[in-house]
Motif scaffolding. Structure first.
Motif, PDB file in Angstrom:
ATOM      1  N   ALA A   1      45.530  44.146  37.649  1.00 53.74           N
ATOM      2  CA  ALA A   1      46.017  44.692  36.560  1.00 53.74           C
ATOM      3  C   ALA A   1      47.021  43.911  35.748  1.00 53.74           C
ATOM      4  O   ALA A   1      47.109  43.726  34.551  1.00 53.74           O
ATOM      5  CB  ALA A   1      46.313  45.926  36.622  1.00 53.74           C
ATOM      6  N   THR A   2      48.242  43.755  36.506  1.00 48.06           N
ATOM      7  CA  THR A   2      49.371  42.861  36.133  1.00 48.06           C
ATOM      8  C   THR A   2      49.035  41.493  35.552  1.00 48.06           C
ATOM      9  O   THR A   2      49.510  41.103  34.575  1.00 48.06           O
ATOM     10  CB  THR A   2      50.347  42.667  37.304  1.00 48.06           C
ATOM     11  OG1 THR A   2      50.878  43.973  37.714  1.00 48.06           O
ATOM     12  CG2 THR A   2      51.542  41.932  36.827  1.00 48.06           C
ATOM     13  N   ALA A   3      48.240  40.912  36.308  1.00 40.46           N
ATOM     14  CA  ALA A   3      47.670  39.447  35.905  1.00 40.46           C
ATOM     15  C   ALA A   3      46.916  39.307  34.576  1.00 40.46           C
ATOM     16  O   ALA A   3      47.060  38.739  33.682  1.00 40.46           O
ATOM     17  CB  ALA A   3      47.099  38.758  36.839  1.00 40.46           C
ATOM     18  N   LEU A   4      46.389  40.549  34.280  1.00 38.71           N
ATOM     19  CA  LEU A   4      45.278  40.731  33.110  1.00 38.71           C
ATOM     20  C   LEU A   4      46.051  41.260  32.117  1.00 38.71           C
ATOM     21  O   LEU A   4      45.327  41.616  30.908  1.00 38.71           O
ATOM     22  CB  LEU A   4      43.975  41.418  33.586  1.00 38.71           C
ATOM     23  CG  LEU A   4      43.079  40.569  34.522  1.00 38.71           C
ATOM     24  CD1 LEU A   4      41.976  41.422  34.770  1.00 38.71           C
ATOM     25  CD2 LEU A   4      42.687  39.273  33.910  1.00 38.71           C
ATOM     26  N   ARG A   5      47.253  41.691  32.311  1.00 38.09           N
ATOM     27  CA  ARG A   5      47.998  42.282  31.580  1.00 38.09           C
ATOM     28  C   ARG A   5      47.597  43.671  30.914  1.00 38.09           C
ATOM     29  O   ARG A   5      47.562  44.175  29.695  1.00 38.09           O
ATOM     30  CB  ARG A   5      48.404  41.542  30.104  1.00 38.09           C
ATOM     31  CG  ARG A   5      49.154  40.210  30.631  1.00 38.09           C
ATOM     32  CD  ARG A   5      49.535  39.365  29.461  1.00 38.09           C
ATOM     33  NE  ARG A   5      49.953  38.123  29.859  1.00 38.09           N
ATOM     34  CZ  ARG A   5      50.201  37.150  29.289  1.00 38.09           C
ATOM     35  NH1 ARG A   5      50.177  37.203  27.918  1.00 38.09           N
ATOM     36  NH2 ARG A   5      51.000  36.106  29.785  1.00 38.09           N
ATOM     37  N   LEU A   6      47.002  44.367  32.014  1.00 42.04           N
ATOM     38  CA  LEU A   6      46.435  45.791  31.769  1.00 42.04           C
ATOM     39  C   LEU A   6      47.513  46.809  32.382  1.00 42.04           C
ATOM     40  O   LEU A   6      48.505  46.358  32.825  1.00 42.04           O
ATOM     41  CB  LEU A   6      45.004  45.924  32.660  1.00 42.04           C
ATOM     42  CG  LEU A   6      44.030  45.078  32.322  1.00 42.04           C
ATOM     43  CD1 LEU A   6      42.928  45.448  33.170  1.00 42.04           C
ATOM     44  CD2 LEU A   6      43.508  45.345  30.731  1.00 42.04           C
ATOM     45  N   PRO A   7      47.382  48.092  31.754  1.00 39.21           N
ATOM     46  CA  PRO A   7      48.313  49.113  32.467  1.00 39.21           C
ATOM     47  C   PRO A   7      48.074  49.049  33.890  1.00 39.21           C
ATOM     48  O   PRO A   7      47.384  48.558  34.548  1.00 39.21           O
ATOM     49  CB  PRO A   7      47.763  50.267  32.038  1.00 39.21           C
ATOM     50  CG  PRO A   7      47.103  50.058  30.676  1.00 39.21           C
ATOM     51  CD  PRO A   7      46.586  48.700  31.091  1.00 39.21           C
ATOM     52  N   THR A   8      49.393  49.305  34.663  1.00 35.53           N
ATOM     53  CA  THR A   8      49.588  49.123  35.940  1.00 35.53           C
ATOM     54  C   THR A   8      48.366  49.699  36.693  1.00 35.53           C
ATOM     55  O   THR A   8      47.939  49.041  37.788  1.00 35.53           O
ATOM     56  CB  THR A   8      51.078  49.573  36.532  1.00 35.53           C
ATOM     57  OG1 THR A   8      52.177  49.364  35.522  1.00 35.53           O
ATOM     58  CG2 THR A   8      51.240  49.763  37.947  1.00 35.53           C
ATOM     59  N   THR A   9      48.096  50.958  36.353  1.00 37.49           N
ATOM     60  CA  THR A   9      46.933  51.749  37.402  1.00 37.49           C
ATOM     61  C   THR A   9      45.426  51.265  36.710  1.00 37.49           C
ATOM     62  O   THR A   9      44.575  52.033  37.077  1.00 37.49           O
ATOM     63  CB  THR A   9      47.305  53.144  37.481  1.00 37.49           C
ATOM     64  OG1 THR A   9      47.505  53.504  35.852  1.00 37.49           O
ATOM     65  CG2 THR A   9      48.741  53.272  38.063  1.00 37.49           C
ATOM     66  N   ALA A  10      45.269  50.498  35.977  1.00 37.26           N
ATOM     67  CA  ALA A  10      43.892  50.012  35.201  1.00 37.26           C
ATOM     68  C   ALA A  10      42.667  49.907  36.298  1.00 37.26           C
ATOM     69  O   ALA A  10      41.868  50.418  36.015  1.00 37.26           O
ATOM     70  CB  ALA A  10      43.973  49.400  34.131  1.00 37.26           C
ATOM     71  N   CYS A  11      43.134  49.429  37.362  1.00 38.04           N
ATOM     72  CA  CYS A  11      42.518  48.746  38.183  1.00 38.04           C
ATOM     73  C   CYS A  11      42.228  49.780  39.733  1.00 38.04           C
ATOM     74  O   CYS A  11      41.468  49.496  40.509  1.00 38.04           O
ATOM     75  CB  CYS A  11      42.565  47.401  38.583  1.00 38.04           C
ATOM     76  SG  CYS A  11      42.536  46.469  37.482  1.00 38.04           S
ATOM     77  N   LEU A  12      42.738  50.718  39.422  1.00 33.31           N
ATOM     78  CA  LEU A  12      42.970  51.688  40.971  1.00 33.31           C
ATOM     79  C   LEU A  12      41.402  52.230  41.199  1.00 33.31           C
ATOM     80  O   LEU A  12      41.421  52.292  42.438  1.00 33.31           O
ATOM     81  CB  LEU A  12      44.148  52.666  40.857  1.00 33.31           C
ATOM     82  CG  LEU A  12      45.366  52.098  40.825  1.00 33.31           C
ATOM     83  CD1 LEU A  12      46.383  53.189  40.770  1.00 33.31           C
ATOM     84  CD2 LEU A  12      46.036  51.302  42.274  1.00 33.31           C
ATOM     85  N   SER A  13      41.002  52.616  40.257  1.00 32.08           N
ATOM     86  CA  SER A  13      39.559  53.114  40.442  1.00 32.08           C
ATOM     87  C   SER A  13      38.503  52.134  40.826  1.00 32.08           C
ATOM     88  O   SER A  13      37.455  52.434  41.333  1.00 32.08           O
ATOM     89  CB  SER A  13      39.221  54.332  39.548  1.00 32.08           C
ATOM     90  OG  SER A  13      38.883  53.270  38.240  1.00 32.08           O
ATOM     91  N   TRP A  14      38.893  50.711  40.689  1.00 31.16           N
ATOM     92  CA  TRP A  14      37.669  49.865  40.948  1.00 31.16           C
ATOM     93  C   TRP A  14      37.459  49.750  42.315  1.00 31.16           C
ATOM     94  O   TRP A  14      38.205  49.618  43.502  1.00 31.16           O
ATOM     95  CB  TRP A  14      38.200  48.274  40.443  1.00 31.16           C
ATOM     96  CG  TRP A  14      38.241  48.200  38.818  1.00 31.16           C
ATOM     97  CD1 TRP A  14      38.214  49.398  38.181  1.00 31.16           C
ATOM     98  CD2 TRP A  14      38.701  47.113  38.207  1.00 31.16           C
ATOM     99  NE1 TRP A  14      38.669  48.805  36.926  1.00 31.16           N
ATOM    100  CE2 TRP A  14      38.801  47.607  36.766  1.00 31.16           C
ATOM    101  CE3 TRP A  14      38.860  45.822  38.699  1.00 31.16           C
ATOM    102  CZ2 TRP A  14      38.967  46.519  35.749  1.00 31.16           C
ATOM    103  CZ3 TRP A  14      39.173  44.947  37.655  1.00 31.16           C
ATOM    104  CH2 TRP A  14      39.258  45.408  36.203  1.00 31.16           C
ATOM    105  N   ALA A  15      36.012  49.713  42.758  1.00 34.99           N
ATOM    106  CA  ALA A  15      35.699  49.644  44.154  1.00 34.99           C
ATOM    107  C   ALA A  15      36.102  48.333  44.865  1.00 34.99           C
ATOM    108  O   ALA A  15      35.930  47.228  44.110  1.00 34.99           O
ATOM    109  CB  ALA A  15      34.012  49.907  44.208  1.00 34.99           C
ATOM    110  N   LEU A  16      36.566  48.120  45.864  1.00 37.15           N
ATOM    111  CA  LEU A  16      36.702  46.907  46.525  1.00 37.15           C
ATOM    112  C   LEU A  16      36.673  47.044  47.769  1.00 37.15           C
ATOM    113  O   LEU A  16      37.444  47.784  48.818  1.00 37.15           O
ATOM    114  CB  LEU A  16      38.210  46.478  46.446  1.00 37.15           C
ATOM    115  CG  LEU A  16      38.716  45.203  46.968  1.00 37.15           C
ATOM    116  CD1 LEU A  16      37.807  44.140  46.303  1.00 37.15           C
ATOM    117  CD2 LEU A  16      40.130  44.778  46.810  1.00 37.15           C
ATOM    118  N   ASP A  17      35.579  46.491  48.473  1.00 38.83           N
ATOM    119  CA  ASP A  17      35.028  46.674  49.831  1.00 38.83           C
ATOM    120  C   ASP A  17      35.979  45.822  50.880  1.00 38.83           C
ATOM    121  O   ASP A  17      36.567  44.727  50.264  1.00 38.83           O
ATOM    122  CB  ASP A  17      33.538  46.021  50.059  1.00 38.83           C
ATOM    123  CG  ASP A  17      32.540  46.771  49.214  1.00 38.83           C
ATOM    124  OD1 ASP A  17      32.588  47.839  48.831  1.00 38.83           O
ATOM    125  OD2 ASP A  17      31.631  46.127  48.813  1.00 38.83           O
TER     126      ASP A  17
END
Length: 198
Positions: free
Chosen positions: A160-176
């Motif tokens: 999220a930080t690298a892509l300049r998105l809100p801090t929590t934007a990627c928290l729901s993204w599945a990551l196996d």
């Protein structure tokens, strides 16, 4: 890359706790990580293998590094979030009021004695910025390949930080477990997400 599965009961809150790997799934997960990494590298050679100091990440990093004949650079900034008093508690045993407060402010709330998602994002960003190092040519650093074995929280928040998105934007993204997040720093200095959960 996310570490292999830890040996922990389901429904337990864990973060900074140094859990052992699940021995029954370690070898297969690391073999899959190696195969995916070799495909992703496509003949390129990483300049370094970085790892969280927590053994569930470090053990996988050691295997990957040995296969590439590289040392492991351990960095505490890649460790999972510190959940403080919540560590190793059943999610059902955690005070409902605290969980509600966290849900209202996922980025800024810190569990008692722990750290917030924002704190975690800041420390992982400091690690990433440190890859440029003092006196290192920025373009050469951007062209270099770095591999890090870390945890779902740091990976999602750094993305999220690298892509300049809100801090929590990627928290729901599945990551196996064993999943790859591939970020590329383009010539303009902007991060591009090349692959998620690959």
């Amino acid at each position: 890359m996310r570490h292999p599965p830890p040996d922990v009961a389901p429904n337990v809150c864990y973060g900074r706790t140094d859990l052992p790997v699940d021995a029954s799934r370690f070898d297969a997960t690391v073999a899959s990580m190696q195969a995916r990494l070799i495909t992703l590298l496509d003949g390129r050679m990483p300049v370094a293998i970085h790892s969280s100091p927590l053994q569930r990440a470090r053990r996988a990093a050691d295997v990957l590094a040995a296969s590439l004949e590289l040392p492991v650079t351990q960095d505490a900034r890649l460790a999972e979030m510190d959940f403080g008093a919540w560590e190793m508690q059943s999610w059902d045993a955690i005070d409902r009021h605290d969980l509600d407060a966290w849900a209202k402010d996922v980025s800024g709330f810190s569990p008692p004695g722990g750290e917030s998602a924002r704190d975690l994002a800041v420390r992982v960003d400091a690690w990433a910025r440190g890859l440029l190092g003092d006196g290192v040519d920025e373009q050469a650093a951007r062209d270099a390949v770095y591999v890090a074995v870390a945890h779902a929280g740091p990976i999602r928040l750094h993305t999220a930080t690298a892509l300049r998105l809100p801090t929590t934007a990627c928290l729901s993204w599945a990551l196996d477990f064993g999943g790859i997040c591939h970020l590329r720093i383009a010539d303009d200095g902007q991060a591009r997400l090349m692959r998620w959960n690959g």
